[in-house]
Design a protein around this motif. Structure first.
Motif, PDB file in Angstrom:
ATOM      1  N   SER C 218      36.440  44.867  29.898  1.00 38.12           N
ATOM      2  CA  SER C 218      36.242  45.489  28.585  1.00 38.12           C
ATOM      3  C   SER C 218      37.094  46.751  28.428  1.00 38.12           C
ATOM      4  N   VAL C 219      37.726  47.235  29.517  1.00 39.10           N
ATOM      5  CA  VAL C 219      38.636  48.375  29.397  1.00 39.10           C
ATOM      6  C   VAL C 219      39.852  47.930  28.604  1.00 39.10           C
ATOM      7  N   ASP C 220      40.304  48.799  27.712  1.00 39.39           N
ATOM      8  CA  ASP C 220      41.405  48.401  26.838  1.00 39.39           C
ATOM      9  C   ASP C 220      42.748  48.890  27.386  1.00 39.39           C
ATOM     10  N   ALA C 221      43.195  48.326  28.507  1.00 40.21           N
ATOM     11  CA  ALA C 221      44.510  48.669  29.065  1.00 40.21           C
ATOM     12  C   ALA C 221      45.267  47.365  29.295  1.00 40.21           C
ATOM     13  N   ALA C 228      40.671  41.460  36.889  1.00 43.25           N
ATOM     14  CA  ALA C 228      39.315  41.273  37.414  1.00 43.25           C
ATOM     15  C   ALA C 228      38.873  39.844  37.146  1.00 43.25           C
ATOM     16  N   SER C 229      39.667  38.909  37.602  1.00 46.27           N
ATOM     17  CA  SER C 229      39.383  37.498  37.363  1.00 46.27           C
ATOM     18  C   SER C 229      38.212  37.045  38.231  1.00 46.27           C
ATOM     19  N   THR C 230      37.701  35.889  37.921  1.00 48.10           N
ATOM     20  CA  THR C 230      36.672  35.299  38.759  1.00 48.10           C
ATOM     21  C   THR C 230      37.151  35.210  40.205  1.00 48.10           C
ATOM     22  N   ARG C 231      38.424  34.889  40.369  1.00 49.28           N
ATOM     23  CA  ARG C 231      38.960  34.767  41.716  1.00 49.28           C
ATOM     24  C   ARG C 231      38.858  36.064  42.500  1.00 49.28           C
ATOM     25  N   THR C 232      39.175  37.203  41.872  1.00 50.87           N
ATOM     26  CA  THR C 232      39.108  38.464  42.633  1.00 50.87           C
ATOM     27  C   THR C 232      37.667  38.858  42.911  1.00 50.87           C
ATOM     28  N   LEU C 268      40.196  52.892  38.144  1.00 47.24           N
ATOM     29  CA  LEU C 268      39.530  51.682  38.642  1.00 47.24           C
ATOM     30  C   LEU C 268      38.564  52.021  39.768  1.00 47.24           C
ATOM     31  N   ILE C 269      38.990  52.937  40.635  1.00 47.76           N
ATOM     32  CA  ILE C 269      38.117  53.310  41.750  1.00 47.76           C
ATOM     33  C   ILE C 269      36.852  53.986  41.226  1.00 47.76           C
ATOM     34  N   GLU C 270      36.997  54.803  40.177  1.00 49.70           N
ATOM     35  CA  GLU C 270      35.827  55.428  39.560  1.00 49.70           C
ATOM     36  C   GLU C 270      34.865  54.348  39.064  1.00 49.70           C
TER      37      GLU C 270
END
Lengths: 280, 280, 280, 280, 280, 280
Positions: C218-221, C228-232, C268-270
């Motif tokens: 949902s982040v707009d970047a 952040a796919s299902t695979r990851t 992302l880490i946050e």
């Protein structure tokens, strides 16, 4: 039927590689010490310097001093990794593997000298990487083998910083694996000794020739500095000794090869006429 | 006729792959834990880090700990999928299939290490895809076969984020199949231990060398940070131990390989002279 | 002479193609019905969807349901028509024809699955044309033959619309021969089921992982949504189950593979630290 | 050793070329008369028309009427002259010449049909020149021969004027050797007959499908007109007959293959929902 | 195993090269005199002229008059020097040399006709240089031989000046070795004679066809002048004689091949309708 | 089966290389002295000069005077190092090495003449480097050999400075290895002697032809100066002697080959008509 194999001459060929006759080389700075330390520390060497300043001679002289062979490869954009490492060739009904010059240098513990390395493609610079770090191995993927380099093996690469551009540059990851040596044209007294040794020219004519070289190098025009290299002075000297008029010789060996620009040529000829006043 | 097969030497070659001697590696962060978990979870690994920070060493050290072999491939733009997977070669009247390093790593359950993966062409990155998802197979189209990777097989790729550009980047569809590990230069105390271990250099000279590296990395000039890598410090140390004057050694191993720019070189030499004040 | 054929291992290989174990697939929309209708109507299928959403799994699940084999080809710009169709190879003194994966799929009435078709060159997309219209034949020009596809044969191609650009796009004349299916990431409840099934992870940690995926998407970047796919998520789950600290696992499997940009990674880490608060 | 020749299947193959079953074709204008006159006058034919309007069908229908075979080649940028004319292939210890499809068409007096000729390289278009003027010969340089085409031989090339651009255009010197035929989508009553004949669909659903096609073609958006080709209408009809919900079928066969643009897709789906109101 | 050599037909082939039937050619200017003088003076010939004006015919007519053979090569960007000169080919266990068309022309003292020479690559234009100066030799490097051209050998090259652009132009060093002949479309009375001779068309219809050609050539639109070449008029005449409606024939042979631009086509059809008022 | 080896003619061929008949050459400046001095000093020679001024003749005349053979290679962008040095070729069941022209020149101590060297690729210019410095060796990497050049061997390269551009220029590192000779068109009295010698033309017609050449060269239009080369004057003279009208001959040999520009051609024809007033 035409016997197309006729052009296959069987003339005698020279030893491979050429050695024995160590070329004449007079060190200018601490290039000899750095070379020997890098060789002792099993490090590859990067020689920087303008065209015709004696890079090839220096390498062969060091090889002579270390009593090992030199395997020289003039790099260009069509050189492939296989040209360096080797390839399979058909011999009648059999396939034999023929080593390339880099492999031969590794096997025999000699110097592999890649001249103008920046002209080569990436696959060539990458193939030397495992030889330049702690592994010191040459992977021969086609054979599924890795050759371990003996201590005496030394990789030497050279390039002319004056030619560098954004496209053809040595990658940092390649450069920082090397010990670097900067060469330049020798000072007048050493250059004079070189031209005399190589051509036999001496006296006033030799002095004017060396002075002409200094004069051209001090002219502030792009590219001009390099062309009056030690090599072209030796060439001019050789033509004079062969009997050509000194001014004609300097025009043919120094001024004309440099440029097709009429005014630049005229300026150079004026310099030639100013400095070369003695008849041979 | 000239016997052209003469250059086919029969010198002894090293084992393939090189193993046994596990290289010296001191972990800096949690890279070891991530590597072991990814290996346990059958996941491929992506190592990011600057040139000369020890990526290759880290991989070989992990291979040593896991007691499996490493098959290293330095990627470049002319590397083809066949170079990785294998090809048919003529052997006399017969055709044999020769495995490439990736296939060998899959068959033997070792580590396939693709160094600088972003330099490779797409067909190379695509050939590893079936090895990186739930299938873990290597299709060998030329044989019409698929190899199932054993549990111990681990694919490792690396690249230097500092080199990335728009053209040569790892596709998202490749990246997100990987577990990523970021490496960087070690802190001074660890770097000092590494240089001492690799070269034998010690004492005040070692301390100045490490301090010089820190100083160059803190200079704010593009590209400068990377060049004083751990590898070049080890190289300078090696030259010093081989007897070269410490300042000459640092010039030849650190300053000269970095740049052909005169003012940048002068600045680096000043740094060298400031930090390296002890004679060897 | 070195026995260069030594690397030719004779290790056992898996069946070709891999089948039997039908992968786990949970339909999200009407993709199953469209696939079965297209198969019944002898039509080729085009699957659109982001990286890691399960396109390959879906195809193999449908193949399992139809009890036919899948012949997968990962397309890339160096793939040639011969790689798909087949080629003559020397076998000792004889020349044999070896079918490519497309030909094998036609002969055996399986699924030919061309993954990332837009990466392929035109000769590859053109070779499938006669298979996609009323003729349903595969011309093998090198043999001077045409194979008639059996009813069970189905051509499936896929691509990621997010990657499309002006240069690499599927030609209209190819697209309009296909029945198109759009896939996307599954909704949270299905994604949770998938990660649990694939990794064994469960409970609060599984819930936070799924929530983390939703949050990143949902982040707009630009580009962030896909990574952040299902695979990851499955990958992160696998690392956690293998014993890695959950936050370290999410960093290594989700944040680090995405980007080399420092601030993007920090963000992302946050997110990871916000959502992953439970220890494994 | 792995028996790599195993994938060489010996399954039965269809006749080469495919004939016998003359496809169903309903002329729209005077295309049949022009084709027959050009054939009678020994002239090559150029067919222009949008994708999916039935160019291939028309050629095969004419071949059926003339009782000659069709040798179809889908042109692309990697097609070489040798792919058309033929090449030498090794067969055991012997070398045999294998005719390409163009040569086969010339030898047997059939139709050589080069589909999408503008995609081919120049050497392909040039190789047909001697067949298109008063000489009507096919030079086979590799054999040192020239084949004289029999009267029944007809060269047909096609392309889609909508795809033309400055780079890929047929040279005037090639175009003006041809008799040109322009094809377009058939009028509704003929298109309706075609879809019924090909799929069996009839009644109100058939009428709405034809009306949907007309509606999409009248929308003024670039590329949109072509995509609702007769071929896609036949495809949608086939999915409906196979049992798929008519709106889902039209989405999958018409709307989704056209575009990845969300708003364009939404507009098309609205059109589908407007026209397709009957359940199958 | 499938007998892949089956397509190797053994149908009779025409003589190589084609001769005997001297084509019908009516000189327009002094082209015949220049050709004969250049042939007598052992000079190569360059023919310039628009597409379809009869360059090939002229060359073959002169060959007929001189009673020598013509070896025609249609040049294109993939044509190699080996295609012209020849190559070694495997024949069973033996290797034979097969002459290319240029070599055959030199050996037999015929005309080597390189059509559209500007389309060829540099290695092709360079291989003809030694044949075009005082040496008149063809070096065959692969055989290590040089063929001396007999007096009757004549090299003829042609190109269409209307196609020239900065990239594809004949180098001055090639052009100035040639005697140049400019050809153009014949005047109406000669063109009328040609169309009658080639097609049998006569009377009012023939007159209108010739008038139509003149009218189109006088229209001032780029490219339009060339397309109504003598060749297309002959083509239209042939279709009429084959029974096609004269206006349909002119549309199909003249208007449609020219352009895909709707308004340009409409204008041409108006011209056709204005001039072609008689029914066949 | 068609006997494809039929075109393998067995006609007699000329000696390789062509010699004996030393061409007629009249020196204009000190080019002969420089050539002989460079030959005596074992230096390679670079000849600069416009197209058609007699560079090839000069080289062959010097070869005649030195009683050595000339091996000429017309350089072009597809010429490879193997074309110069040689390659392995299959001969039945055996592989033989066939020398290239450069290797033949080195073995026999002749002149290797690389015409238009700037057209060649880098690998060609690089292969000559070891022949141009103090080493004077030709490395044949494929054989793993180095040939030492005998004293009589001379490397000659040529190019036309008028053609130079930024992309295709001789590298400084190549140029400064050479002794340079600048050639130009001869003065009228010598040019007159040449045309008379080559064609037999004499008297007023010869005088007008020479005057025409001088006039065209003095016109200030780009490219025009070169085209009225000595070679084209000889060509025009030959056509006149063969019986062609002198003005038609000058148009065909001088004006038409130069340009396709109508006004430029008109201007040249006016010059022709002004100067050529005598009938043959």
């Amino acid at each position: 039927m035409i016997d197309a194999s006729a052009p296959l001459h069987q003339a005698p060929i020279t030893e491979s590689p050429v050695h024995g006759g160590i070329p004449h080389y007079i060190p200018v700075g601490n290039e000899r010490e750095i070379f020997l330390a890098a060789h002792a520390a099993n490090r590859p060497i990067l020689i920087k310097g303008p065209t015709g300043c004696g890079k090839t001679r220096f390498v062969e002289a060091m090889a002579g001093e270390l009593a090992i062979d030199t395997y020289t490869v003039a790099c260009h954009e069509d050189l492939t990794a296989a040209d360096l490492v080797g390839r399979h060739l058909l011999r009648g009904a059999d396939t034999v593997w023929v080593d390339g010059p880099l492999t031969r240098a590794v096997r025999t513990g000699g110097i592999a000298y890649l001249d103008e390395i920046v002209e080569a493609r990436q696959d060539v610079t990458v193939v030397i990487h495992p030889l330049t770090d702690y592994r010191r191995v040459l992977p021969i993927d086609r054979l599924g083998q890795q050759l371990k380099a003996p201590d005496s093996f030394t990789l030497v690469v050279s390039y002319n910083p004056g030619y560098q551009n954004a496209i053809k540059d040595l990658k940092d990851s390649t450069r920082q694996r090397m010990v670097a040596i900067s060469l330049d044209f020798p000072p007048p007294e050493i250059e004079s000794e070189i031209v005399r040794y190589e051509t036999g020219l001496d006296g006033a004519l030799l002095d004017s020739l060396i002075a002409l070289g200094q004069a051209i190098r001090s002219v502030d025009a792009p590219g001009l500095r390099e062309v009056a290299s030690t090599r072209t002075l030796v060439c001019a000297g050789g033509l004079i000794v062969a009997g050509l008029d000194p001014r004609v010789a300097c025009r043919a060996a120094i001024a004309e090869p440099l440029t097709d620009d009429a005014s630049l040529t005229a300026g150079l000829i004026e310099l030639v006429n100013t400095f070369i006043t003695v008849k041979s």
